[in-house]
Design an enzyme around this catalytic site. Sequence first.
Site, PDB file in Angstrom:
ATOM      1  N   ARG A   1       0.847  -1.200   0.000  1.00 33.67           N
ATOM      2  CA  ARG A   1       0.000   0.000   0.000  1.00 33.67           C
ATOM      3  C   ARG A   1       0.877   1.243   0.000  1.00 33.67           C
ATOM      4  O   ARG A   1       1.863   1.334   0.726  1.00 33.67           O
ATOM      5  CB  ARG A   1      -0.901   0.018   1.242  1.00 33.67           C
ATOM      6  CG  ARG A   1      -2.189  -0.741   1.022  1.00 33.67           C
ATOM      7  CD  ARG A   1      -3.169  -0.505   2.141  1.00 33.67           C
ATOM      8  NE  ARG A   1      -2.834  -1.285   3.309  1.00 33.67           N
ATOM      9  CZ  ARG A   1      -2.401  -0.772   4.452  1.00 33.67           C
ATOM     10  NH1 ARG A   1      -2.243   0.544   4.601  1.00 33.67           N
ATOM     11  NH2 ARG A   1      -2.120  -1.557   5.469  1.00 33.67           N
TER      12      ARG A   1
ATOM     13  N   GLY B   1      -3.933  -3.926  -2.621  1.00 37.65           N
ATOM     14  CA  GLY B   1      -4.336  -3.004  -1.564  1.00 37.65           C
ATOM     15  C   GLY B   1      -4.556  -1.589  -2.065  1.00 37.65           C
ATOM     16  O   GLY B   1      -5.223  -0.781  -1.415  1.00 37.65           O
TER      17      GLY B   1
ATOM     18  N   HIS C   1     -10.920  -2.253  10.977  1.00 37.92           N
ATOM     19  CA  HIS C   1      -9.875  -3.120  10.428  1.00 37.92           C
ATOM     20  C   HIS C   1      -9.725  -4.282  11.410  1.00 37.92           C
ATOM     21  O   HIS C   1      -8.787  -4.309  12.217  1.00 37.92           O
ATOM     22  CB  HIS C   1      -8.578  -2.302  10.320  1.00 37.92           C
ATOM     23  CG  HIS C   1      -7.487  -2.970   9.559  1.00 37.92           C
ATOM     24  ND1 HIS C   1      -6.151  -2.696   9.767  1.00 37.92           N
ATOM     25  CD2 HIS C   1      -7.509  -3.880   8.563  1.00 37.92           C
ATOM     26  CE1 HIS C   1      -5.410  -3.408   8.932  1.00 37.92           C
ATOM     27  NE2 HIS C   1      -6.216  -4.141   8.200  1.00 37.92           N
TER      28      HIS C   1
ATOM     29  N   CYS D   1       0.514  -8.142  11.581  1.00 37.94           N
ATOM     30  CA  CYS D   1       0.738  -8.354  13.015  1.00 37.94           C
ATOM     31  C   CYS D   1      -0.032  -9.547  13.567  1.00 37.94           C
ATOM     32  O   CYS D   1      -0.334  -9.613  14.758  1.00 37.94           O
ATOM     33  CB  CYS D   1       0.365  -7.101  13.802  1.00 37.94           C
ATOM     34  SG  CYS D   1       1.398  -5.697  13.424  1.00 37.94           S
TER      35      CYS D   1
ATOM     36  N   THR E   1      -4.591 -12.437  10.535  1.00 38.30           N
ATOM     37  CA  THR E   1      -5.085 -13.619   9.815  1.00 38.30           C
ATOM     38  C   THR E   1      -4.742 -14.889  10.572  1.00 38.30           C
ATOM     39  O   THR E   1      -5.586 -15.779  10.736  1.00 38.30           O
ATOM     40  CB  THR E   1      -4.492 -13.669   8.393  1.00 38.30           C
ATOM     41  OG1 THR E   1      -4.756 -12.422   7.761  1.00 38.30           O
ATOM     42  CG2 THR E   1      -5.098 -14.791   7.579  1.00 38.30           C
ATOM     43  N   SER E   2      -3.513 -14.983  11.080  1.00 37.57           N
ATOM     44  CA  SER E   2      -3.157 -16.243  11.745  1.00 37.57           C
ATOM     45  C   SER E   2      -3.960 -16.424  13.026  1.00 37.57           C
ATOM     46  O   SER E   2      -4.258 -17.549  13.419  1.00 37.57           O
ATOM     47  CB  SER E   2      -1.655 -16.338  11.989  1.00 37.57           C
ATOM     48  OG  SER E   2      -1.234 -15.309  12.823  1.00 37.57           O
TER      49      SER E   2
ATOM     50  N   ASP F   1     -10.101  -9.587   8.108  1.00 38.04           N
ATOM     51  CA  ASP F   1      -9.535  -8.257   7.871  1.00 38.04           C
ATOM     52  C   ASP F   1     -10.475  -7.080   8.157  1.00 38.04           C
ATOM     53  O   ASP F   1     -10.030  -6.078   8.679  1.00 38.04           O
ATOM     54  CB  ASP F   1      -9.050  -8.176   6.419  1.00 38.04           C
ATOM     55  CG  ASP F   1      -8.092  -7.020   6.168  1.00 38.04           C
ATOM     56  OD1 ASP F   1      -7.235  -6.752   7.040  1.00 38.04           O
ATOM     57  OD2 ASP F   1      -8.202  -6.372   5.119  1.00 38.04           O
TER      58      ASP F   1
ATOM     59  N   ASN G   1       6.011  -9.078   1.364  1.00 36.59           N
ATOM     60  CA  ASN G   1       4.559  -8.825   1.387  1.00 36.59           C
ATOM     61  C   ASN G   1       3.840  -9.682   0.336  1.00 36.59           C
ATOM     62  O   ASN G   1       2.753  -9.339  -0.106  1.00 36.59           O
ATOM     63  CB  ASN G   1       4.290  -7.331   1.153  1.00 36.59           C
ATOM     64  CG  ASN G   1       2.855  -6.928   1.460  1.00 36.59           C
ATOM     65  OD1 ASN G   1       2.224  -7.504   2.353  1.00 36.59           O
ATOM     66  ND2 ASN G   1       2.319  -5.969   0.721  1.00 36.59           N
TER      67      ASN G   1
ATOM     68  N   ARG H   1       1.515 -12.497  -1.199  1.00 32.82           N
ATOM     69  CA  ARG H   1       0.179 -12.771  -0.643  1.00 32.82           C
ATOM     70  C   ARG H   1      -0.502 -13.945  -1.328  1.00 32.82           C
ATOM     71  O   ARG H   1      -0.090 -14.387  -2.391  1.00 32.82           O
ATOM     72  CB  ARG H   1      -0.696 -11.525  -0.838  1.00 32.82           C
ATOM     73  CG  ARG H   1      -0.120 -10.276  -0.148  1.00 32.82           C
ATOM     74  CD  ARG H   1      -1.046  -9.755   0.870  1.00 32.82           C
ATOM     75  NE  ARG H   1      -0.482  -8.678   1.662  1.00 32.82           N
ATOM     76  CZ  ARG H   1      -1.106  -8.179   2.727  1.00 32.82           C
ATOM     77  NH1 ARG H   1      -2.266  -8.663   3.115  1.00 32.82           N
ATOM     78  NH2 ARG H   1      -0.558  -7.216   3.429  1.00 32.82           N
TER      79      ARG H   1
HETATM   80  C1  SPV Z   1      -3.414  -4.781   4.847  1.00 37.59           C
HETATM   81  O1  SPV Z   1      -2.324  -4.373   4.419  1.00 37.59           O
HETATM   82  O2  SPV Z   1      -3.895  -4.424   5.923  1.00 37.59           O
HETATM   83  C2  SPV Z   1      -4.185  -5.741   4.047  1.00 37.59           C
HETATM   84  C3  SPV Z   1      -3.888  -5.860   2.660  1.00 37.59           C
HETATM   85  O3  SPV Z   1      -5.098  -6.332   4.560  1.00 37.59           O
HETATM   86  S1  SPV Z   1      -4.372  -4.451   1.819  1.00 37.59           S
HETATM   87  O4  SPV Z   1      -4.972  -3.526   2.715  1.00 37.59           O
HETATM   88  O5  SPV Z   1      -5.335  -4.882   0.822  1.00 37.59           O
HETATM   89  O6  SPV Z   1      -3.181  -3.925   1.213  1.00 37.59           O
HETATM   90 MN    MN Z   2      -5.674  -5.377   6.450  1.00 41.04          MN
END
Ligand code: SPV
Ligand code: MN
Length: 626
Positions: free
Chosen positions: A87, A223, A249, A273, A276-277, A290, A385, A387
Amino acid sequence: MNEVMTILESSLTDANFRKLLAIPNRHVHEFVANAIELCEPMKVFVCDDSEMDTEYIRRTAIARGEETELAVRTHTVHFDGMFDQARDREHTIYLVPKGETLGKHLMQTDRERGLKLTKDRLRGSMRNKKMIVRFFCLGPIDSVFSIPCVQITDSFYVAHSADLLYRHGYNFFRRLPEDSEVFRMLHSSGKLMHSVSIDWKRRGVAIDYRENTVYSYNTQYAGNTIGLKKLALRLAIRKASREGWLAEHMFLMAVHGPNGRKTYMTGAFPSGCGKTSTSMIPGATIVGDDLAYLRKVYGKIRAVNVEKGIFGIIRSVNEKDDPVIWDVLQSEHPVIFSNVLINDGVPYWIGDGREPPKRGINFSGEWFEGKKDESGEEIPPAHKNARYTIALDGLSNLDETLDDVDGVKVGAVIYGGRDTDTWVPVQESFDWAHGVITMGASLESESTAATLGPSGVRLFQPFSNMDFLSIPLGRYISNHLRFGEATEAPPKVFGVNYFLKDSNGNFITDKLDKRVWLQWMELRVHGEVSAMKAPTGLLPWFDDLQRLFRRYLNKEYTMEDYLTQFETRVPELISKINRIENEYREGVTDVPALLFSILEEQREMLLAAQREHGDCIPPTVYDEIH
Ligand code: SPV
Ligand code: MN
């Protein structure tokens, strides 16, 4: 209006025109017509979500070289440009009408000027290309949470990714009243060479919140380009603020307690951080990893997943630590890998636990061990990064509530960041306001590869939503306070920290320990374990943790671990309060007075404890609380 119809009729084939006109919403017609005028596409494709249309998108992404098929038939890989791997915060800018301001933390420019620059960049950007128009719904369809979203892009990869990540909305749009509010996203990858955006130096994202529209150009990284992700989040935060709910978020998951009980929790962690896990942890079920919308429904705080898929960081995903994700990525479930290393049709990434190949194809093209970039830096086999993009359906751990129109009741809200020196691994706030201020509003976290720029720099990351805030921070905090306070039994609020280090700089918790912290929180939500009152919050008892470590991880938890993990580090915590106060004193307007009084109280409690017990306080000195 006639002009809009004239443009649409002359630019679309009969079949596409009919598909578009089956949607009665005039904002949509106008948006598509304006985009055609601006971007001058060679053709326009309107996707009606039929299997034929969605398959066409996937096949075209491959045929155009935006994606390549892998050894597993249902898997593809996509590469973004060398400098377009995350991003771009610096060039994500709000277009602010005259007389308004969003405060010092947010990048903003005068709306008129910003719109002109954006349109200059997008003008003619789709010549020789096909424009794709797709319809989606954020949140479950036909629910109080639903937000209709139209995405226009010239990237088949973006359209294909959105296919996996978002609820298909063509039929939903057909039922919408003519005038209902719609979020609108316009993206162009700009000039391409070997299917990669080459004008990345002139890339940008412009958020025109007055018109519920986001523009993105000269970039491909998801992103920055999949409008429904963080671009729509920025619009949703404004809508939520107007309407009295929260757009966050946050992951949303069910932690499974005793006797099959499920307790739903949301968790806000900055990118990279452990969000997801955490939501994919064995033994739990996932609703989303997310983005969550939280609303009061029948007097209770309930939440939904905004999305229906995962765009997850693949680095360090391995069989031992992330068995559920690992299995999905090895299965025939459709996956788009991005910015990994491909060798013989097989994807590899950093920290996957396998012997890495010495050569292959990655985001730099043909890659071999020791390959250097222009500045002489060694290029890693896969990007940090890198994915994976998957739909949630078909995951063995998917919670059955994903599409429930009323969402799920939230039992706990969790805040966590990459914090090496202050927060303990898990603690509960004294109440909603204490959690909102000392955990949500006080979150700090080290930067990661999810955003461009250096990693490992401590950043102010309130609510893990700082990158996406579209209203002044002070107002956002007041919204949070009001949201919980006007609720009879608001969720409990917890702070967690997976990244605490000892004085030698070593991490002092294991990756899987988070399972125990979650189970402890689950018991706290139902009042089934007591806790100890530290100055910063409520801490777990050693005995409870030891029992949970045995039960869930089959691991012997020692008193030594407990004492180092749960000590109160007074000087570090005081410095943190000072930093946070400074952030709020300098340039944040309309900060609720409660923020300063709660921080002051927190400081007083820490100082009192320090006078009695010293700088570093073991958890064993605190009193029990129920
Ligand atoms: C993040 O970086 O928080 C993501 C991926 O979930 S994105 O926002 O789509 O870049
Ligand atoms: Mn995110």
